[in-house]
Structure formats: structure tokens, C-alpha cells
Design a protein around this motif. Structure first.
Motif, PDB file in Angstrom:
ATOM      1  N   ILE A   1      47.173  42.797  53.879  1.00 57.92           N
ATOM      2  CA  ILE A   1      46.614  41.719  52.894  1.00 57.92           C
ATOM      3  C   ILE A   1      45.301  41.724  53.038  1.00 57.92           C
ATOM      4  O   ILE A   1      44.494  41.388  53.932  1.00 57.92           O
ATOM      5  N   SER A   2      44.463  41.771  52.112  1.00 61.70           N
ATOM      6  CA  SER A   2      43.154  41.681  51.748  1.00 61.70           C
ATOM      7  C   SER A   2      43.011  40.610  50.894  1.00 61.70           C
ATOM      8  O   SER A   2      43.540  41.186  49.478  1.00 61.70           O
ATOM      9  N   VAL A   3      41.862  39.445  51.071  1.00 60.80           N
ATOM     10  CA  VAL A   3      41.070  39.163  49.538  1.00 60.80           C
ATOM     11  C   VAL A   3      39.827  38.820  50.327  1.00 60.80           C
ATOM     12  O   VAL A   3      39.101  38.409  50.595  1.00 60.80           O
ATOM     13  N   GLY A   4      39.091  39.481  49.135  1.00 61.58           N
ATOM     14  CA  GLY A   4      37.470  40.016  48.783  1.00 61.58           C
ATOM     15  C   GLY A   4      37.246  40.900  50.135  1.00 61.58           C
ATOM     16  O   GLY A   4      37.946  41.811  50.535  1.00 61.58           O
TER      17      GLY A   4
ATOM     18  N   GLN B   1      53.697  33.394  40.694  1.00 62.67           N
ATOM     19  CA  GLN B   1      52.481  34.046  41.763  1.00 62.67           C
ATOM     20  C   GLN B   1      52.859  34.328  43.032  1.00 62.67           C
ATOM     21  O   GLN B   1      53.486  33.266  43.306  1.00 62.67           O
ATOM     22  N   ALA B   2      52.488  35.557  43.669  1.00 61.61           N
ATOM     23  CA  ALA B   2      53.121  35.252  45.326  1.00 61.61           C
ATOM     24  C   ALA B   2      52.370  34.558  45.789  1.00 61.61           C
ATOM     25  O   ALA B   2      51.370  33.532  44.781  1.00 61.61           O
TER      26      ALA B   2
ATOM     27  N   THR C   1      47.505  45.864  43.701  1.00 62.13           N
ATOM     28  CA  THR C   1      46.987  44.289  43.366  1.00 62.13           C
ATOM     29  C   THR C   1      47.736  43.667  43.355  1.00 62.13           C
ATOM     30  O   THR C   1      48.242  43.768  42.743  1.00 62.13           O
ATOM     31  N   ILE C   2      47.884  42.186  43.946  1.00 59.85           N
ATOM     32  CA  ILE C   2      48.984  41.430  43.679  1.00 59.85           C
ATOM     33  C   ILE C   2      48.517  40.187  42.885  1.00 59.85           C
ATOM     34  O   ILE C   2      47.391  39.786  43.845  1.00 59.85           O
ATOM     35  N   PRO C   3      48.408  39.494  41.873  1.00 59.12           N
ATOM     36  CA  PRO C   3      47.847  37.963  41.868  1.00 59.12           C
ATOM     37  C   PRO C   3      49.109  37.148  43.279  1.00 59.12           C
ATOM     38  O   PRO C   3      49.774  37.233  43.248  1.00 59.12           O
TER      39      PRO C   3
ATOM     40  N   ALA D   1      44.894  39.512  45.841  1.00 64.70           N
ATOM     41  CA  ALA D   1      45.103  40.387  46.973  1.00 64.70           C
ATOM     42  C   ALA D   1      45.607  41.467  46.922  1.00 64.70           C
ATOM     43  O   ALA D   1      46.026  41.589  45.705  1.00 64.70           O
ATOM     44  N   VAL D   2      44.886  42.471  47.587  1.00 59.14           N
ATOM     45  CA  VAL D   2      45.373  44.212  48.142  1.00 59.14           C
ATOM     46  C   VAL D   2      46.589  43.863  49.282  1.00 59.14           C
ATOM     47  O   VAL D   2      45.874  44.061  50.167  1.00 59.14           O
TER      48      VAL D   2
END
Length: 176
Positions: free
Chosen positions: A129-132, A151-152, A77-79, A71-72
Motif C-alpha cells: 500500500i502506497s500513499v504518495g 470508501q476503503a 488506485t483505490i480511494p 492509495a495504491v
């Protein structure tokens, strides 16, 4: 020693070949013929999302059935593990610090039940927060002190802000 010998041999070959390559190039330039350039690439319009149509991101489940992705968050970028059992997005202290979030020690007073037992957390908010292609702004989150968090966790404070999410055939679909 062997590596030095290989480098010396390659350098000698290049030194011997360079003058003849330069002479051929110089002869071609002085011949008066125009230099042939590669054809320009065709311009193709990029497909943009149609206004009003939902954007979707698909995440395949891993071997254990978990949905892990990147996720951004606030531009970094964070896993993450998508976790419908987590009421909020959950970060450990180190990840929060990377995002510029440093709750004071006195803010860690909200008890939370984790897989490792009860821990103390501090409330915070993540700007985006963005995912794709899916993105949510101003997302509530918790920072866990002394958490053994691999992981988060991307919890319900993110998921409930989407237009929808579903799981089919081992794939999670997020809809914005």
C-alpha cells in the motif's frame, strides 16, 4: 444540419490553405538553408530522497475533517479514508475483488463492529500500500461482507507501520 454545415466550411478553408502552406514549406526546403530546430531543453537532475531521511506525504482534511485520498494497493488506485479508529485496513468485497482478493465464503467468520452495526469479515493481506511517497508492504486487512462502505478504510495496520503520523492545521502528515 448546422453541425454538418460548419464541418463543411472548415474543411473547405483547410483545403484552400493547405496548398499554399505546402508550397511555402517546399520553397524553404529547396532554398538550401538548414531548417531551424527548437533548442533542446536543459537537463536538470531530479531531486531524490536523501538516504536515511524520512519521506513524507501530506493529506489535507476535507470540509468534514476527514482525510480522504487515493492509495495504491497492489498496483491499483483505490480511494480511501484514513481512519485511526479502524484497527486494520478495511475493504468491501467489490474492492477486494478488484485487488485480486477473493476470500472463500467460509472465511467470513470474524465479527467486527462498524458504524452500521456488527458485520462479518475475512482476514487477508495486501502486498503493498502506497500513499504518495509513503509505502508499506504486507499489510493486514479485513474484507467486510455486505458492507455499506463508501470508501476503503486505511486503518492502524497501515499507520502503525509508518515512522509516524501527525495532524496539524487540518493536515495529516504520514512519515516513512
Amino acid at each position: 444540419m448546422h453541425n454538418h454545415l460548419v464541418v463543411l466550411v472548415l474543411a473547405s478553408i483547410v483545403a484552400l490553405a493547405a496548398p499554399s502552406l505546402f508550397e511555402r514549406y517546399e520553397a524553404r526546403l529547396s532554398s538550401g538553408q538548414p531548417e531551424a530546430l527548437d533548442r533542446a531543453p536543459d537537463v536538470v537532475e531530479a531531486a531524490a530522497p536523501v538516504p536515511g531521511s524520512p519521506r513524507e506525504t501530506h493529506i489535507a482534511g476535507d470540509w468534514s475533517g476527514h482525510f480522504t485520498t487515493n492509495a495504491v494497493m497492489n498496483g491499483l488506485t483505490i480511494p480511501v479514508i484514513v481512519d485511526t479508529g479502524a484497527s486494520r485496513v478495511v475493504l468491501d468485497v467489490a474492492t477486494a475483488r478488484r485487488l485480486g482478493i477473493t476470500p472463500p465464503a467460509g472465511d467470513f467468520r470474524q465479527p467486527v463492529q462498524t458504524a452500521n452495526g456488527v458485520g462479518l469479515s475475512a482476514w487477508t493481506r495486501i502486498d503493498e500500500i502506497s500513499v504518495g511517497t509513503v509505502s508499506v508492504r504486507n499489510v493486514d486487512a479485513l474484507v467486510l461482507r455486505d458492507a455499506d462502505l463508501p470508501q476503503a478504510l486505511l486503518g492502524m495496520s497501515f499507520l502503525t507501520r509508518l515512522k509516524g503520523y501527525s495532524v496539524e492545521d487540518g493536515r495529516l502528515t504520514l512519515k516513512d
